[in-house]
Design an enzyme around this catalytic site. Structure first.
Site, PDB file in Angstrom:
ATOM      1  N   TRP A  32       0.819  -1.214   0.000  1.00 22.97           N
ATOM      2  CA  TRP A  32       0.000   0.000   0.000  1.00 22.97           C
ATOM      3  C   TRP A  32       0.854   1.266   0.000  1.00 22.97           C
ATOM      4  O   TRP A  32       0.348   2.357  -0.054  1.00 22.97           O
ATOM      5  CB  TRP A  32      -0.970   0.021   1.176  1.00 22.97           C
ATOM      6  N   GLU A  45      -5.888   0.715   5.157  1.00 20.88           N
ATOM      7  CA  GLU A  45      -6.180   1.193   6.516  1.00 20.88           C
ATOM      8  C   GLU A  45      -7.336   0.415   7.142  1.00 20.88           C
ATOM      9  O   GLU A  45      -7.317   0.133   8.330  1.00 20.88           O
ATOM     10  CB  GLU A  45      -6.494   2.692   6.506  1.00 20.88           C
ATOM     11  N   TYR A 128      -9.423   8.350  12.996  1.00 24.08           N
ATOM     12  CA  TYR A 128      -8.091   7.833  12.690  1.00 24.08           C
ATOM     13  C   TYR A 128      -7.960   7.498  11.194  1.00 24.08           C
ATOM     14  O   TYR A 128      -7.017   7.926  10.519  1.00 24.08           O
ATOM     15  CB  TYR A 128      -7.774   6.586  13.533  1.00 24.08           C
ATOM     16  N   ASP A 146      -2.809   6.333  16.820  1.00 23.59           N
ATOM     17  CA  ASP A 146      -3.219   4.951  17.112  1.00 23.59           C
ATOM     18  C   ASP A 146      -2.343   4.454  18.256  1.00 23.59           C
ATOM     19  O   ASP A 146      -1.589   5.234  18.857  1.00 23.59           O
ATOM     20  CB  ASP A 146      -3.102   4.067  15.867  1.00 23.59           C
ATOM     21  N   CYS A 210      17.487   4.549  17.811  1.00 25.34           N
ATOM     22  CA  CYS A 210      16.423   5.525  17.597  1.00 25.34           C
ATOM     23  C   CYS A 210      17.011   6.901  17.256  1.00 25.34           C
ATOM     24  O   CYS A 210      17.806   7.449  18.021  1.00 25.34           O
ATOM     25  CB  CYS A 210      15.560   5.615  18.851  1.00 25.34           C
TER      26      CYS A 210
END
Ligand code: SF4
Length: 380
Positions: A32, A45, A128, A146, A210
């Site tokens: 997607w 989604e 959302y 989310d 990170c």
């Protein structure tokens, strides 16, 4: 560890640049993401709601091959849509997707609406999903929130406690909107989701890798392992469902559409075997159910034959499926029933619970029925 860097306007820009650059270099190649086509983003989604990426992938490919655009989906019979969804669960998603496709074709000239209020009026579209589709497909400046994004934001800001509590969720929503990179909201939203899924994971986040760790409050305070607070899950509800695989002399069985208590939980208003929730004596309770609803009397012959039980989990329910087999002289023709060859059931749109029961019945038929005559349950 020192204090985390604060989000001054200058620092916020650096934070956004770092995360977007990381995302563009490291993002997983998911189907997607191959284009920003609103239809493809929207289908993804919806499928990804409460479902893991690995489980969605084969369904997504098949669905897009059969319904490559919103018009082909809108034109299709609902049965075809449900069939392709069969096994993915939460079938109201498929029904709403189909209804929304019809609305998009009839009221929006075949294009997913660009305005938030219009998107929110479509069946199955919440805040959302609307924010995700509009930001990714149209660059709308709408932040998503989310579970993954909430965890990342809570750690960055050191937010303790239950993130789903009203006040905290609202504050996280405001924070998500404040941090949004307005120049590239689609990539920004996906970057936060990707960070949550692949680096800032619920357990053992990989803080050393990170790129935004210097802004992270939880890391600076040594609270990474305790944020977010574990959610209080409801205790699992155990239930037993007994289902009857009736078989006539021609190898056919009976399916029903049951508007009963477990509709939506287990069989999702799709074709299913006659079934009932049982507590003590499953065979007796199922026989009573068959007599009352279909007029089939199992007491007049060999009792229902128990097949191997199967486990089935739906959200917080722990279900034991108890398939029973019975040969009948004649299957009743009643409203909301369907008679079909037992071997053909798995071609229908059915829930995965019905599929498990069907497999037990097919296995039993293959191994036990060859050459047998006579019937157990009384005909009607
Ligand atoms: Fe998450 Fe660790 Fe990065 Fe903080 S430093 S955002 S806890 S991965």
């Amino acid at each position: 560890m020192g204090r985390p860097e604060q989000f001054t306007p200058h620092s916020l820009t650096k934070f956004q640049d770092k995360l977007i650059e990381w995302f563009r270099t490291n993002r997983r190649a998911l189907p997607w993401r191959a284009s920003r086509d609103s239809y493809r983003v929207w289908v993804a989604e919806i499928m990804l709601q409460q479902t893991r990426i690995a489980a969605v992938l084969p369904y997504y490919e098949r669905f897009l091959a059969r319904f490559p655009d919103v018009r082909s989906l809108a034109k299709a019979p609902e049965t075809d849509v449900l069939k392709l969804w069969s096994g993915l669960g939460y079938y109201s998603r498929a029904r709403n997707l189909h209804r929304a496709a019809k609305e998009i074709v009839s009221r929006h000239a075949g294009k997913f609406p660009q305005k938030l209020d219009e998107a929110l009026r479509l069946p199955g579209i919440g805040r959302y999903t609307a924010a995700a589709v509009l930001s990714i497909a149209y660059d709308a400046p709408l932040a998503v929130l989310d579970g993954n994004v909430a965890r990342v934001l809570a750690r960055l800001r050191g937010v303790r406690g239950d993130l789903r509590s009203n006040g905290r969720w609202q504050r996280l929503n405001q924070l998500a909107q404040h941090l949004l990179a307005h120049t590239t909201p689609g990539d920004w939203n996906q970057a936060l989701m990707e960070l949550g899924e692949t680096v800032c994971t619920p357990q053992s986040p990989r803080c050393d890798e990170c790129r935004v760790s210097r802004w992270c409050g939880a890391r600076a305070l040594g609270l990474v392992e305790v944020i977010p607070a574990p959610r209080r899950k409801p205790a699992p509800v155990r239930m037993k469902i007994a289902a009857a695989i009736l078989r006539d002399a021609r190898g056919r069985t009976l399916l029903v559409r049951d508007p009963g208590a477990h509709e939506g939980v287990l069989f999702s208003r799709m074709w299913q075997f006659p079934a009932v929730a049982v507590s003590r004596d499953a065979a007796t309770e199922l026989a009573a159910h068959l007599r009352a609803t279909l007029g089939i009397d199992c007491a007049n012959g060999t009792p229902l034959q128990a097949l191997r039980a199967a486990r089935h989990g739906v959200t917080f329910r722990n279900i034991t499926l108890l398939p029973f087999f019975a040969r009948v002289e004649k299957l009743p023709r009643l409203p909301r029933t369907r008679i079909i060859a037992l071997d053909h059931i798995t071609n229908l749109p059915i829930s995965s619970a019905t599929r498990k029961i069907a497999v037990a019945g097919q296995r039993h038929s293959t191994t036990n029925l060859k050459g047998l005559g006579g019937y157990s349950a009384g005909g009607i």
